[in-house]
Design an enzyme around this catalytic site. Sequence first.
Site, PDB file in Angstrom:
ATOM      1  N   GLY A 191      30.364  43.673  30.929  1.00 31.54           N
ATOM      2  CA  GLY A 191      31.568  42.891  31.483  1.00 31.54           C
ATOM      3  C   GLY A 191      30.956  41.989  32.575  1.00 31.54           C
ATOM      4  O   GLY A 191      29.948  42.516  33.347  1.00 31.54           O
ATOM      5  N   GLN A 193      32.104  38.336  40.797  1.00 26.41           N
ATOM      6  CA  GLN A 193      30.800  38.771  41.200  1.00 26.41           C
ATOM      7  C   GLN A 193      29.766  37.666  41.100  1.00 26.41           C
ATOM      8  O   GLN A 193      28.735  37.864  41.608  1.00 26.41           O
ATOM      9  CB  GLN A 193      30.406  39.577  39.853  1.00 26.41           C
ATOM     10  N   CYS A 223      28.042  49.425  37.864  1.00 31.84           N
ATOM     11  CA  CYS A 223      28.413  48.180  38.374  1.00 31.84           C
ATOM     12  C   CYS A 223      27.261  47.319  38.610  1.00 31.84           C
ATOM     13  O   CYS A 223      26.292  47.725  39.124  1.00 31.84           O
ATOM     14  CB  CYS A 223      29.472  48.205  39.389  1.00 31.84           C
ATOM     15  N   LEU A 224      27.351  45.806  37.884  1.00 28.41           N
ATOM     16  CA  LEU A 224      26.195  45.193  38.097  1.00 28.41           C
ATOM     17  C   LEU A 224      26.155  44.390  39.712  1.00 28.41           C
ATOM     18  O   LEU A 224      25.102  44.104  39.975  1.00 28.41           O
ATOM     19  CB  LEU A 224      26.471  43.765  37.310  1.00 28.41           C
ATOM     20  N   HIS A 242      37.855  48.005  35.347  1.00 25.68           N
ATOM     21  CA  HIS A 242      36.974  47.730  36.066  1.00 25.68           C
ATOM     22  C   HIS A 242      37.019  46.109  36.436  1.00 25.68           C
ATOM     23  O   HIS A 242      36.693  45.954  37.739  1.00 25.68           O
ATOM     24  CB  HIS A 242      35.694  47.845  35.426  1.00 25.68           C
ATOM     25  N   GLU A 243      37.028  45.335  35.372  1.00 30.09           N
ATOM     26  CA  GLU A 243      36.902  43.702  35.901  1.00 30.09           C
ATOM     27  C   GLU A 243      38.229  43.393  36.449  1.00 30.09           C
ATOM     28  O   GLU A 243      38.200  42.510  37.411  1.00 30.09           O
ATOM     29  CB  GLU A 243      36.885  43.071  34.435  1.00 30.09           C
ATOM     30  N   HIS A 261      37.791  44.103  40.059  1.00 29.02           N
ATOM     31  CA  HIS A 261      36.673  42.953  40.681  1.00 29.02           C
ATOM     32  C   HIS A 261      37.702  41.730  41.032  1.00 29.02           C
ATOM     33  O   HIS A 261      37.524  41.220  42.254  1.00 29.02           O
ATOM     34  CB  HIS A 261      35.843  42.375  39.740  1.00 29.02           C
TER      35      HIS A 261
END
Length: 168
Positions: free
Chosen positions: A48, A53, A93-94, A135-136, A139
């Site tokens: 994702g 981000q 997480c990226l 999670h998204e 963000h």
Amino acid sequence: MAILEILQFPDPRLRTKAKPVAKDDVDAAFRAQVSDMYETMYHANGVGLAATQVNIHVQLFTMDISRERDQPVCILNPEIIHKEGIQYESEGCLSVAEAYDKVERALKVKLRGVDLDFKPVEIEAEGLMAVCFQHELDHLNGILFIDHLSKLKQSRIRTKIEKIQRRD
Ligand code: K1U
Ligand code: ZN
């Protein structure tokens, strides 16, 4: 298409709350940004990627949880309208290098939003897809998965990341 820079914790821009997308915002330049987000997500081996981000502060995320990486999903103005049960799975997480830990999330969720043509979308998800949606969504509200961990774990992750950033 282009690979975008993924903001890294503790960059304060990750704390920005994303604004809703209006139908008229979805022009050729907007679609090109979404293509760049897909390319960036696949390049980083993520399942994702939230617009936040990559320093784009609108309510949009891309996702692909398929093994073959051939089922792209892009949702605008997402909201979770139903949550059920609890799961406790490991997340990464990226935007948070080399940190993985278990987070408590709803087991099943129902997500509502619109697609790139502004057609309403409703998706019921469980397991990894449900974790990814939550999670998204976090963000887009300026929340990171590490915010759900204890202060001690957060402090250890911060120290580790400071070491990594000094090394790089
Ligand atoms: O938003 C991001 O930082 C991407 C993140 C989303 C995520 C999905 C599921 C659990 C946690 C976080 C990732 O893609 S993490 C890395 C990843 O590729 C992955 C995570 C779980 C299962 C399989 C892959
Ligand atoms: Zn993340």
